[in-house]
Write a protein that holds these residues in place. Structure first.
Motif, PDB file in Angstrom:
ATOM      1  N   VAL A  72     -10.413  11.075  -6.053  1.00 52.09           N
ATOM      2  CA  VAL A  72     -10.692   9.927  -6.915  1.00 52.09           C
ATOM      3  C   VAL A  72      -9.395   9.545  -7.601  1.00 52.09           C
ATOM      4  N   HIS A  73      -9.033   8.277  -7.499  1.00 54.69           N
ATOM      5  CA  HIS A  73      -7.776   7.835  -8.117  1.00 54.69           C
ATOM      6  C   HIS A  73      -7.903   6.366  -8.496  1.00 54.69           C
ATOM      7  N   GLY A  74      -7.413   6.032  -9.694  1.00 53.32           N
ATOM      8  CA  GLY A  74      -7.427   4.652 -10.170  1.00 53.32           C
ATOM      9  C   GLY A  74      -8.339   4.487 -11.369  1.00 53.32           C
ATOM     10  N   ARG A  75      -8.801   3.266 -11.567  1.00 52.49           N
ATOM     11  CA  ARG A  75      -9.712   2.975 -12.683  1.00 52.49           C
ATOM     12  C   ARG A  75     -11.108   3.465 -12.319  1.00 52.49           C
ATOM     13  N   THR A  76     -11.726   4.235 -13.210  1.00 56.53           N
ATOM     14  CA  THR A  76     -13.071   4.754 -12.981  1.00 56.53           C
ATOM     15  C   THR A  76     -14.022   4.200 -14.034  1.00 56.53           C
ATOM     16  N   GLU A  77     -15.280   4.018 -13.637  1.00 55.29           N
ATOM     17  CA  GLU A  77     -16.319   3.582 -14.557  1.00 55.29           C
ATOM     18  C   GLU A  77     -17.279   4.740 -14.793  1.00 55.29           C
TER      19      GLU A  77
ATOM     20  N   ALA B  46       2.564   3.357 -11.075  1.00 51.22           N
ATOM     21  CA  ALA B  46       3.671   4.091 -10.462  1.00 51.22           C
ATOM     22  C   ALA B  46       3.163   5.350  -9.752  1.00 51.22           C
ATOM     23  N   LEU B  47       2.207   6.042 -10.375  1.00 47.88           N
ATOM     24  CA  LEU B  47       1.652   7.256  -9.776  1.00 47.88           C
ATOM     25  C   LEU B  47       0.907   6.930  -8.474  1.00 47.88           C
ATOM     26  N   THR B  48       0.238   5.789  -8.447  1.00 43.38           N
ATOM     27  CA  THR B  48      -0.473   5.370  -7.236  1.00 43.38           C
ATOM     28  C   THR B  48       0.497   5.197  -6.072  1.00 43.38           C
ATOM     29  N   GLU B  49       1.640   4.593  -6.344  1.00 44.35           N
ATOM     30  CA  GLU B  49       2.650   4.435  -5.293  1.00 44.35           C
ATOM     31  C   GLU B  49       3.221   5.786  -4.888  1.00 44.35           C
ATOM     32  N   GLU B  50       3.452   6.656  -5.863  1.00 39.98           N
ATOM     33  CA  GLU B  50       4.010   7.979  -5.582  1.00 39.98           C
ATOM     34  C   GLU B  50       3.084   8.810  -4.692  1.00 39.98           C
ATOM     35  N   LEU B  51       1.780   8.672  -4.894  1.00 41.43           N
ATOM     36  CA  LEU B  51       0.804   9.494  -4.169  1.00 41.43           C
ATOM     37  C   LEU B  51       0.214   8.788  -2.953  1.00 41.43           C
ATOM     38  N   ARG B  52       0.754   7.634  -2.606  1.00 38.03           N
ATOM     39  CA  ARG B  52       0.168   6.798  -1.544  1.00 38.03           C
ATOM     40  C   ARG B  52      -0.045   7.574  -0.252  1.00 38.03           C
TER      41      ARG B  52
ATOM     42  N   ASP C 279      -0.217  10.834   0.172  1.00 40.99           N
ATOM     43  CA  ASP C 279      -1.114  11.973  -0.028  1.00 40.99           C
ATOM     44  C   ASP C 279      -2.578  11.540  -0.037  1.00 40.99           C
ATOM     45  N   MET C 280      -2.866  10.414  -0.672  1.00 41.54           N
ATOM     46  CA  MET C 280      -4.264  10.013  -0.826  1.00 41.54           C
ATOM     47  C   MET C 280      -4.823   9.256   0.379  1.00 41.54           C
TER      48      MET C 280
ATOM     49  N   PRO D 289      -4.794   5.738   3.196  1.00 38.43           N
ATOM     50  CA  PRO D 289      -4.875   4.286   3.028  1.00 38.43           C
ATOM     51  C   PRO D 289      -6.151   3.802   2.348  1.00 38.43           C
ATOM     52  N   GLU D 290      -7.296   4.444   2.594  1.00 45.29           N
ATOM     53  CA  GLU D 290      -8.548   3.966   1.998  1.00 45.29           C
ATOM     54  C   GLU D 290      -8.566   4.201   0.495  1.00 45.29           C
ATOM     55  N   VAL D 291      -8.205   5.397   0.057  1.00 47.25           N
ATOM     56  CA  VAL D 291      -8.178   5.697  -1.376  1.00 47.25           C
ATOM     57  C   VAL D 291      -7.124   4.834  -2.066  1.00 47.25           C
ATOM     58  N   TYR D 292      -5.976   4.676  -1.406  1.00 48.31           N
ATOM     59  CA  TYR D 292      -4.907   3.841  -1.968  1.00 48.31           C
ATOM     60  C   TYR D 292      -5.378   2.403  -2.161  1.00 48.31           C
ATOM     61  N   ALA D 293      -6.054   1.843  -1.164  1.00 48.53           N
ATOM     62  CA  ALA D 293      -6.525   0.458  -1.275  1.00 48.53           C
ATOM     63  C   ALA D 293      -7.540   0.307  -2.396  1.00 48.53           C
ATOM     64  N   ARG D 294      -8.457   1.274  -2.518  1.00 50.85           N
ATOM     65  CA  ARG D 294      -9.452   1.216  -3.605  1.00 50.85           C
ATOM     66  C   ARG D 294      -8.770   1.327  -4.957  1.00 50.85           C
ATOM     67  N   ALA D 295      -7.774   2.204  -5.033  1.00 50.27           N
ATOM     68  CA  ALA D 295      -7.057   2.378  -6.293  1.00 50.27           C
ATOM     69  C   ALA D 295      -6.342   1.103  -6.695  1.00 50.27           C
ATOM     70  N   GLN D 296      -5.646   0.490  -5.751  1.00 48.47           N
ATOM     71  CA  GLN D 296      -4.924  -0.744  -6.023  1.00 48.47           C
ATOM     72  C   GLN D 296      -5.863  -1.840  -6.523  1.00 48.47           C
TER      73      GLN D 296
END
Length: 236
Positions: free
Chosen positions: A118-123, A192-198, A200-201, A203-210
């Motif tokens: 799980v990465h990014g904005r969470t509800e 910045a952390l999202t780009e750093e972990l791109r 590792d996480m 493409p799907e998790v990265y896209a959701r995070a973005q």
């Protein structure tokens, strides 16, 4: 108030050195709501612990890429300190690794997160509303980044927030409150952390995070709620 920040972040990469350390981020979070409070930072991940935790009005435990289940000597020492803090009913707030460490130290269970990262904005749905959380919205938005979670709460703990059927925060008595996520993170840092972990996480998790980062989080409201938690816990 005087707050002890127990810094658990083991990241010593070039990325980490380009950004504020967790001690600075948590101090900024505290002082966003209470500018006159003081914070002392202890790098417990380097085995640097407070000599006397009872000198503090409250304690915060930060996040970390380390696992609470690692068996590392500093983690075991931290778990023992958490039990001491609990026994003395010193106000204690934990975020991410801190949330998991508190649960584990007090008899809960930590596991790998079903479904992975799980990465990014969470509800997060607020399912309890202690007085100090009175002004939080029903759905609390917080930045998150984790692959482990609290599977079972400690005995006597009450869920505070949930996401996807999992507890993402709990309280225990009046003196403990936690969140699985990162109220201290700014938009600039999580981006910045999202780009750093791109890589590792994936493409799907990265896209959701973005996509998630296009919306705001409730950081000012969370800072106020955390300050009110410490004030309420100290008042007994």
């Amino acid at each position: 108030m005087r707050i002890a920040i127990l810094m658990t972040n083991t990241d010593d990469s070039a990325f980490a050195h380009r950004h504020p350390k967790d001690g600075a981020k948590f101090t900024a979070l505290v002082q966003m709501a209470r500018p006159h409070w003081s914070c002392d930072v202890f790098a417990v991940k380097d085995d640097i612990f407070p000599e006397d935790i009872s000198r503090y009005d409250g304690v915060m435990i930060t996040g970390s890429p380390a696992s609470t289940r690692s068996g590392a000597p500093w983690v075991d020492r931290l778990l023992a300190l958490i039990r001491q803090i609990h026994d003395r009913k010193i106000p204690l707030f934990g975020a991410c690794f801190g949330h998991q460490a508190i649960a584990l130290a007090l008899g809960g269970r930590v596991d790998d997160l079903p479904g992975g990262w799980v990465h990014g904005r969470t509800e997060n749905h607020l399912i309890a509303r202690p007085e100090w959380a009175a002004e939080l919205p029903d759905v609390v938005s917080i930045y998150g980044s984790h692959v482990e979670y609290v599977h079972e709460l400690p005995k006597g703990a009450d869920p505070l927030m949930t996401r996807d059927g999992h507890s993402t925060g709990f309280t225990l008595g009046r003196h403990i409150a936690t969140t699985q996520h990162h109220p201290e993170m700014t938009h600039a840092f999580i981006s910045a952390l999202t780009e750093e972990l791109r890589q590792d996480m994936g493409p799907e998790v990265y896209a959701r995070a973005q996509e998630s980062l296009k919306q705001k989080v409730d950081q000012p409201a969370l800072a106020e709620a955390i300050a009110r938690f410490f004030e309420a816990a100290r008042a007994g």
